[in-house]
Design a protein around this motif. Structure first.
Motif, PDB file in Angstrom:
ATOM      1  N   ILE A 105       0.819  -1.208   0.000  1.00  0.00           N
ATOM      2  CA  ILE A 105       0.000   0.000   0.000  1.00  0.00           C
ATOM      3  C   ILE A 105       0.851   1.256   0.000  1.00  0.00           C
ATOM      4  O   ILE A 105       0.486   2.279  -0.588  1.00  0.00           O
ATOM      5  CB  ILE A 105      -0.959  -0.015   1.202  1.00  0.00           C
ATOM      6  CG1 ILE A 105      -1.992  -1.125   1.037  1.00  0.00           C
ATOM      7  CG2 ILE A 105      -1.664   1.333   1.338  1.00  0.00           C
ATOM      8  CD1 ILE A 105      -2.963  -1.251   2.177  1.00  0.00           C
ATOM      9  N   SER A 106       2.005   1.171   0.656  1.00  0.00           N
ATOM     10  CA  SER A 106       2.893   2.332   0.678  1.00  0.00           C
ATOM     11  C   SER A 106       4.334   1.868   0.833  1.00  0.00           C
ATOM     12  O   SER A 106       4.591   0.696   1.132  1.00  0.00           O
ATOM     13  CB  SER A 106       2.514   3.300   1.810  1.00  0.00           C
ATOM     14  OG  SER A 106       2.733   2.690   3.071  1.00  0.00           O
ATOM     15  N   CYS A 107       5.239   2.791   0.643  1.00  0.00           N
ATOM     16  CA  CYS A 107       6.668   2.499   0.740  1.00  0.00           C
ATOM     17  C   CYS A 107       7.349   3.697   1.375  1.00  0.00           C
ATOM     18  O   CYS A 107       7.129   4.841   0.927  1.00  0.00           O
ATOM     19  CB  CYS A 107       7.241   2.219  -0.647  1.00  0.00           C
ATOM     20  SG  CYS A 107       9.024   1.958  -0.644  1.00  0.00           S
ATOM     21  N   VAL A 108       8.135   3.451   2.394  1.00  0.00           N
ATOM     22  CA  VAL A 108       8.817   4.555   3.081  1.00  0.00           C
ATOM     23  C   VAL A 108      10.284   4.218   3.251  1.00  0.00           C
ATOM     24  O   VAL A 108      10.646   3.046   3.432  1.00  0.00           O
ATOM     25  CB  VAL A 108       8.185   4.833   4.461  1.00  0.00           C
ATOM     26  CG1 VAL A 108       6.759   5.336   4.297  1.00  0.00           C
ATOM     27  CG2 VAL A 108       8.226   3.611   5.342  1.00  0.00           C
ATOM     28  N   PRO A 109      11.148   5.220   3.178  1.00  0.00           N
ATOM     29  CA  PRO A 109      12.568   4.955   3.389  1.00  0.00           C
ATOM     30  C   PRO A 109      12.857   4.709   4.860  1.00  0.00           C
ATOM     31  O   PRO A 109      12.140   5.178   5.739  1.00  0.00           O
ATOM     32  CB  PRO A 109      13.238   6.240   2.898  1.00  0.00           C
ATOM     33  CG  PRO A 109      12.210   7.302   3.094  1.00  0.00           C
ATOM     34  CD  PRO A 109      10.883   6.635   2.858  1.00  0.00           C
ATOM     35  N   ILE A 110      13.902   3.951   5.122  1.00  0.00           N
ATOM     36  CA  ILE A 110      14.360   3.712   6.489  1.00  0.00           C
ATOM     37  C   ILE A 110      15.411   4.758   6.808  1.00  0.00           C
ATOM     38  O   ILE A 110      16.330   4.972   6.017  1.00  0.00           O
ATOM     39  CB  ILE A 110      14.915   2.282   6.620  1.00  0.00           C
ATOM     40  CG1 ILE A 110      13.764   1.290   6.458  1.00  0.00           C
ATOM     41  CG2 ILE A 110      15.635   2.095   7.939  1.00  0.00           C
ATOM     42  CD1 ILE A 110      14.197  -0.159   6.480  1.00  0.00           C
ATOM     43  N   PRO A 111      15.296   5.437   7.954  1.00  0.00           N
ATOM     44  CA  PRO A 111      16.213   6.552   8.254  1.00  0.00           C
ATOM     45  C   PRO A 111      17.693   6.210   8.130  1.00  0.00           C
ATOM     46  O   PRO A 111      18.483   7.039   7.715  1.00  0.00           O
ATOM     47  CB  PRO A 111      15.838   6.915   9.693  1.00  0.00           C
ATOM     48  CG  PRO A 111      14.405   6.534   9.811  1.00  0.00           C
ATOM     49  CD  PRO A 111      14.263   5.276   8.990  1.00  0.00           C
ATOM     50  N   SER A 112      18.061   5.001   8.472  1.00  0.00           N
ATOM     51  CA  SER A 112      19.472   4.630   8.434  1.00  0.00           C
ATOM     52  C   SER A 112      19.899   4.084   7.081  1.00  0.00           C
ATOM     53  O   SER A 112      21.030   3.649   6.904  1.00  0.00           O
ATOM     54  CB  SER A 112      19.764   3.582   9.517  1.00  0.00           C
ATOM     55  OG  SER A 112      18.968   2.438   9.323  1.00  0.00           O
ATOM     56  N   GLY A 113      19.008   4.095   6.124  1.00  0.00           N
ATOM     57  CA  GLY A 113      19.303   3.520   4.817  1.00  0.00           C
ATOM     58  C   GLY A 113      20.217   4.388   3.969  1.00  0.00           C
ATOM     59  O   GLY A 113      20.562   5.510   4.325  1.00  0.00           O
ATOM     60  N   SER A 114      20.576   3.868   2.810  1.00  0.00           N
ATOM     61  CA  SER A 114      21.470   4.563   1.882  1.00  0.00           C
ATOM     62  C   SER A 114      20.667   5.155   0.729  1.00  0.00           C
ATOM     63  O   SER A 114      19.642   4.601   0.314  1.00  0.00           O
ATOM     64  CB  SER A 114      22.511   3.590   1.327  1.00  0.00           C
ATOM     65  OG  SER A 114      23.318   3.069   2.353  1.00  0.00           O
TER      66      SER A 114
END
Length: 125
Positions: A105-114
């Motif tokens: 339904i949705s997609c969000v970045p992970i804060p620690s991601g690249s």
């Protein structure tokens, strides 16, 4: 490090294929996503694919026009963009890992991601 390529200028109705390659990683772990940000607008998720490839997310505005594919043996994720229109003009970024919520339904970045550095896509006649 994530590196995007494939951006450019295209006429309305045209196609582009973006590629995101992960350097310096033995493998890209987790879901991977494409995001975009147009001038004066907030960043938005365009398309994401799960680690297994079984779950995908597409923004409503690109559904049926864009396709995401991942080749983990190559550490790449591509975004095929068809039937482009001026509203698709933006800087496109890939990010990993991301979180695909509620089965797509949705997609969000992970804060620690690249994040990659971004690639410009311009759709104009």
């Amino acid at each position: 490090e994530l590196v995007e390529s494939g951006g450019g200028q295209v006429q309305p109705g045209g196609s582009l294929r973006l590629s995101c390659e992960a350097f310096g990683l033995t493998s890209v772990v987790g879901a991977i996503g494409w995001f975009r940000q147009a001038p004066g607008k907030a960043r938005e998720a365009v398309s994401c694919v799960s680690d297994s490839g079984d779950t995908t997310y597409y923004a409503r505005s690109v559904l049926g026009r864009f396709g995401i594919s991942v080749a983990r043996e190559k550490n790449t994720v591509d975004l095929q963009m068809n039937s482009l229109n001026p509203e698709d003009t933006a800087v496109y970024y890939c990010a990993a890992p991301v979180s695909i919520l509620s089965g797509g339904i949705s997609c969000v970045p992970i804060p620690s991601g690249s994040w990659g550095q971004g690639t410009q896509v311009t759709v104009s006649s």
